[in-house]
Scaffold this motif. Structure first.
Motif, PDB file in Angstrom:
ATOM      1  N   TYR A 196      -6.257  16.593  -8.133  1.00 59.79           N
ATOM      2  CA  TYR A 196      -4.899  17.084  -8.219  1.00 59.79           C
ATOM      3  C   TYR A 196      -5.017  18.530  -7.535  1.00 59.79           C
ATOM      4  O   TYR A 196      -4.324  19.035  -7.035  1.00 59.79           O
ATOM      5  CB  TYR A 196      -4.004  16.757  -9.271  1.00 59.79           C
ATOM      6  N   TYR A 215      -3.378  19.907  -4.428  1.00 59.20           N
ATOM      7  CA  TYR A 215      -2.382  21.056  -4.102  1.00 59.20           C
ATOM      8  C   TYR A 215      -2.815  21.941  -3.333  1.00 59.20           C
ATOM      9  O   TYR A 215      -1.858  22.671  -2.755  1.00 59.20           O
ATOM     10  CB  TYR A 215      -1.856  21.265  -5.483  1.00 59.20           C
ATOM     11  N   TYR A 240       5.691   8.663   5.460  1.00 55.94           N
ATOM     12  CA  TYR A 240       5.064   7.823   4.276  1.00 55.94           C
ATOM     13  C   TYR A 240       4.897   6.594   4.966  1.00 55.94           C
ATOM     14  O   TYR A 240       5.822   6.048   5.138  1.00 55.94           O
ATOM     15  CB  TYR A 240       5.891   7.827   3.050  1.00 55.94           C
ATOM     16  N   MET A 268       7.318   7.611 -12.784  1.00 57.76           N
ATOM     17  CA  MET A 268       6.089   7.603 -12.268  1.00 57.76           C
ATOM     18  C   MET A 268       6.099   6.067 -11.267  1.00 57.76           C
ATOM     19  O   MET A 268       5.560   5.015 -11.593  1.00 57.76           O
ATOM     20  CB  MET A 268       5.032   7.306 -13.143  1.00 57.76           C
ATOM     21  N   ASN A 288       0.230   7.870   0.022  1.00 56.75           N
ATOM     22  CA  ASN A 288       0.130   8.272  -1.143  1.00 56.75           C
ATOM     23  C   ASN A 288       1.504   8.976  -1.468  1.00 56.75           C
ATOM     24  O   ASN A 288       1.854  10.039  -0.885  1.00 56.75           O
ATOM     25  CB  ASN A 288      -0.819   9.495  -1.423  1.00 56.75           C
ATOM     26  N   TYR A 289       2.496   8.363  -2.159  1.00 52.84           N
ATOM     27  CA  TYR A 289       3.793   8.762  -2.355  1.00 52.84           C
ATOM     28  C   TYR A 289       3.996  10.068  -3.030  1.00 52.84           C
ATOM     29  O   TYR A 289       4.860  11.032  -2.717  1.00 52.84           O
ATOM     30  CB  TYR A 289       4.753   7.803  -2.861  1.00 52.84           C
ATOM     31  N   ASP A 290       3.057  10.224  -3.915  1.00 51.96           N
ATOM     32  CA  ASP A 290       2.884  11.496  -4.645  1.00 51.96           C
ATOM     33  C   ASP A 290       2.509  12.823  -3.708  1.00 51.96           C
ATOM     34  O   ASP A 290       3.449  13.782  -3.876  1.00 51.96           O
ATOM     35  CB  ASP A 290       1.903  11.556  -5.947  1.00 51.96           C
ATOM     36  N   ARG A 346       5.740  13.364  -1.389  1.00 50.90           N
ATOM     37  CA  ARG A 346       6.859  13.826  -1.954  1.00 50.90           C
ATOM     38  C   ARG A 346       6.532  15.348  -2.521  1.00 50.90           C
ATOM     39  O   ARG A 346       7.357  16.218  -2.311  1.00 50.90           O
ATOM     40  CB  ARG A 346       7.282  13.156  -3.541  1.00 50.90           C
ATOM     41  N   THR A 347       5.246  15.692  -2.843  1.00 49.39           N
ATOM     42  CA  THR A 347       4.914  17.221  -2.874  1.00 49.39           C
ATOM     43  C   THR A 347       4.895  17.956  -1.657  1.00 49.39           C
ATOM     44  O   THR A 347       5.457  18.849  -1.647  1.00 49.39           O
ATOM     45  CB  THR A 347       3.635  17.240  -3.455  1.00 49.39           C
ATOM     46  N   GLU A 359       5.178   5.584  -8.095  1.00 50.64           N
ATOM     47  CA  GLU A 359       4.117   5.384  -6.800  1.00 50.64           C
ATOM     48  C   GLU A 359       3.329   4.378  -6.645  1.00 50.64           C
ATOM     49  O   GLU A 359       3.337   3.954  -5.442  1.00 50.64           O
ATOM     50  CB  GLU A 359       3.293   6.802  -7.011  1.00 50.64           C
TER      51      GLU A 359
END
Length: 739
Positions: A468, A472, A41, A713, A495-497, A500-501, A715
């Motif tokens: 999204y 994914y 990241y 939330m 993008n932290y989301d 993390r995913t 991010e």
């Protein structure tokens, strides 16, 4: 390949960069012994693009550099676990988006092995016999190159159909007699661009038509020759045959039927003389000579001189030039008749194999090839308003040609419409265009897996701008890559989301990193957030050196208090996020009491001085964080800076506005309202504060909602570089010192 042996395992990859596109210095080691991928990241502007570009230079054999400070010495070392340079062939950089990128490995994905092997064996034998025949035909025709396409175009009107052309005329070759008038003529003598352009001129067509009319009229008057039945070529062939077989030596005689009665011929010389005399009388006719002169005048330039000489000696062929395409056919068939045995051998082999080839081709169309697997992966996973199909599936499988990818656009309430790729790109959103780009990336990956190429993928923000669902889909495909080939991945994202995913879905615990940046180096640091930052903070907040975590919990607990109906506790914590009349009176012990009440079961015994004001503690911790030389990725530090920035800015504006009742009446959007009042009521009256408007507006822009965190939330604040927050805090500290 040699490089595969050099990097078998690729258990570790070492990186040492100096002055590479803004990276002053970076030393890192990626250990793939347990995890085949690592994820980094890094906020925008930190190092991602520079890192990926340096790897791409290595993969392309190019030198890296510092584009701004070109005098700086650049060092780039990418090594394996043995310290040996990583071969450039094993590195593939996946950029965020490249509209022009097309994988050059698409054609290496092969079909069913046994099917193709049988097909190739049949074609190999056919090709061998075709090559033998074509070698003879090239000598006979005088055409050294391109003869296959000439034959194909003459008989099928398209190039690349040699066997189909032969199949079409085989019966004519088998059953026909050799055209004696054409037996010794080279194809290039009669046909090239200059000659064909000449024959296409209207005046030449008229001259040929006139010559033909006169010639046929003379044949009708001939003593011996008959139009379309018996000409001087056929008469000459009879003379040769009679001579070869000793006809006249045996005292036989021949009678020629003519308009003035039978003519007896007793010797070879008499027969040849009669034939030549009759031909000479025809060609010496004045009307025919006048017709030839019209053609001859068109043959004056240098390029057509050889053609003129040929026509002078072969005037009886001139009528056939009226139909050049038919003459081409006759000429080529005459060559095949001369090599009839080789032609029959080829066609016999072709006919035997053709039935099986048709069966294989049909089966190949139904075969689920690697290309189709790629298409299926794409169509199944990505949400885009089009479907991808392969048009030339048989040729892809059997001829090893590149797939012809086409696109079908589809709306729910409308019919499917085929569209060109160039048109499709123009109507797609940026995210959909990126999804189209991913199609070629999948081809590249699948091709490398099929070929067994060990690869280190550098994946640079591949899901940027995706919705999204498609984001994914990318995550799932990155997971598939780990199991599909001998692959390693270094995945970079701002993008932290997404970070993390990927970290969770690919199970990359202990292989997930943040970037710390100082003025002279970039450092890779292990992830400290774990799966839930709040869990980390609540388990560590009672430690003396974790005060920043204790402060970072304020907005989280405030939200929980509000959601759970603890109104007084929520208002108290709000006074630590916005300056109110008694904000400076709230002590550490008051904060811990609220935490214990809201977070039941958590112990917040702290070695901090419980009697000190919380806001003073916030400023002290913020001062320490802002003075750190390395840019920190830690969420808690960014939250502390954001809280301190807002508090200092609000305190300064409240002091300047000097209207306590108005400030106390604000119950929401306090910072925004303070900035507006500061601009409208104060700055216009007091010029010395005008230069601070920009500073306050930056505060309002950079910390509008970051410290009013909705559950977890977080991010947005993570994606903000900590050096920007530190710089803003220091600017505020100069105008609004700690009380």
């Amino acid at each position: 390949m040699l490089y595969r042996e050099a990097v078998i395992g690729m258990r570790k990859v070492g990186v040492h960069f100096e002055n590479c596109y803004g990276i002053r210095a970076m030393d890192a080691e990626f250990d793939f012994s347990n995890k085949a991928a690592s994820i980094i990241y890094a906020s925008n502007g930190t190092m991602k693009t520079s890192f990926a570009r340096t790897f791409k230079d290595h993969s392309e054999g190019k030198d890296s550099k510092d584009q701004i400070y070109s005098d700086r010495v650049t060092i780039r070392k990418i090594t394996d676990e043995n310290g040996d340079p990583l071969p450039k062939e094993v590195i593939f950089v996946i950029e965020p988006y490249d509209s022009s990128y097309e994988s050059n490995r698409v054609s290496t994905l092969l079909a069913n092995g046994s099917l193709k092997s049988e097909y190739d064996e049949i074609l190999r034998e056919i090709d061998r016999k075709a090559s033998e025949l074509m070698k003879l035909l090239r000598t006979t025709s005088g055409v050294k190159s391109g003869l296959e396409d000439i034959i194909s175009k003459v008989f099928t009107k398209m190039p690349g159909n040699l066997l189909r052309a032969f199949d079409r005329i085989k019966n004519e070759v088998y059953e026909g007699g050799e055209d004696l008038a054409l037996s010794d003529i080279k194809f290039a003598t009669l046909f090239n661009d200059k000659i064909e352009n000449l024959l296409d001129e209207e005046s030449v067509k008229e001259a040929l038509e006139q010559y033909t009319t006169n010639y046929e009229a003379l044949l009708d008057k001939s003593r011996f020759f008959r139009k379309g039945i018996f000409n001087h070529y056929q008469a000459g062939e009879i003379a040769r045959q009679l001579k070869n077989h000793g006809f006249f030596q045996a005292n036989h005689k021949v009678f020629l039927n003519s308009s003035d009665g039978d003519t007896k011929v007793e010797t070879e010389a008499e027969l040849e003389a009669l034939i030549n005399e009759e031909l000479a009388s025809i060609l010496s006719d004045e009307s025919l000579k006048a017709s030839f002169d019209k053609i001859d005048r068109k043959l004056s330039n240098k390029e057509l001189r050889a053609f003129r000489e040929f026509l002078l000696g072969n005037q009886t062929l001139i009528p056939r030039l009226q139909t050049p395409e038919l003459l081409k056919e006759d000429l080529l068939k005459s060559y095949l008749m001369r090599h009839r045995l080789e032609f029959e051998s080829l066609m016999s082999e072709y006919e035997v194999g053709k039935k099986r080839i048709d069966e294989i081709t049909k089966k190949a169309s139904e075969e689920a090839t690697k290309w189709q697997e790629v298409i299926n992966i794409y169509n199944r996973r990505f949400s885009v308003p089009f479907k991808v199909v392969i048009e030339n599936k048989q040729d892809v499988i059997l001829k090893r040609v590149t797939p012809n990818i086409s696109f079908i656009f589809k709306e729910k309430s409308a019919a499917s419409v085929p569209v060109k790729r160039s048109d499709l790109v123009n109507i797609l959103s940026s995210g959909e265009r990126r999804a189209l780009y991913i199609l070629n990336i999948i081809f590249e990956v699948e091709a490398r897996a099929t070929e067994g190429i060990q690869t280190l993928f550098i994946v640079d923000d591949i899901a940027d701008s995706f919705d999204y669902k498609n984001k994914y889909a990318i995550v799932e495909y990155l997971n598939d890559i780990l199991a599909e080939g001998d692959f390693r991945q270094i995945i970079l994202t701002h993008n932290y989301d997404f970070y993390r995913t990927v970290w969770r879905r690919l199970n990359l615990g202990r292989a997930n990193f943040h970037i710390s940046k100082s003025s002279d180096k970039i450092t890779l640091t292990k992830e400290q957030m774990y799966r839930d930052p709040f869990e980390k903070w609540t388990s560590s907040a009672d430690e003396a050196d974790k005060t920043d975590m204790l402060i970072a919990m304020i907005p989280f607990v405030r939200n929980l208090a509000e959601y759970c109906g603890y109104r007084e506790e929520s208002l108290l914590l709000t006074k630590l996020l916005h300056i109110k009349s008694n904000s400076h009176e709230l002590l550490v012990k008051n904060l811990l009491e609220v935490f214990c009440k809201i977070l039941k079961g958590k112990n917040f015994s702290s070695e901090l001085d419980n009697t000190q004001p919380v806001i003073s503690l916030i400023y002290r911790v913020a001062n320490r964080i802002s003075c750190e030389t390395e840019s920190s990725p830690d969420l808690e530090k960014k939250i502390v800076l954001s809280i301190a920035i807002r508090l200092r800015a609000e305190q300064y504006m409240i002091d300047v506005i000097d209207d306590p009742d108005w400030v106390e009446s604000i119950n929401k959007n306090q910072t925004g309202k303070l900035v507006k009042r500061f601009k409208e009521d104060v700055v216009n009256k007091c010029e010395e504060h005008a230069e601070l408007v920009d500073l306050m507006e930056r505060v309002n822009l950079m910390t509008p909602e970051n410290i009013h965190l909705n559950s977890f939330m977080y991010e947005p604040i993570l994606d903000m570089a900590s050096e920007h927050l530190s710089k803003l805090y220091k600017e505020l500290e100069t105008v609004s010192p700690s009380p």
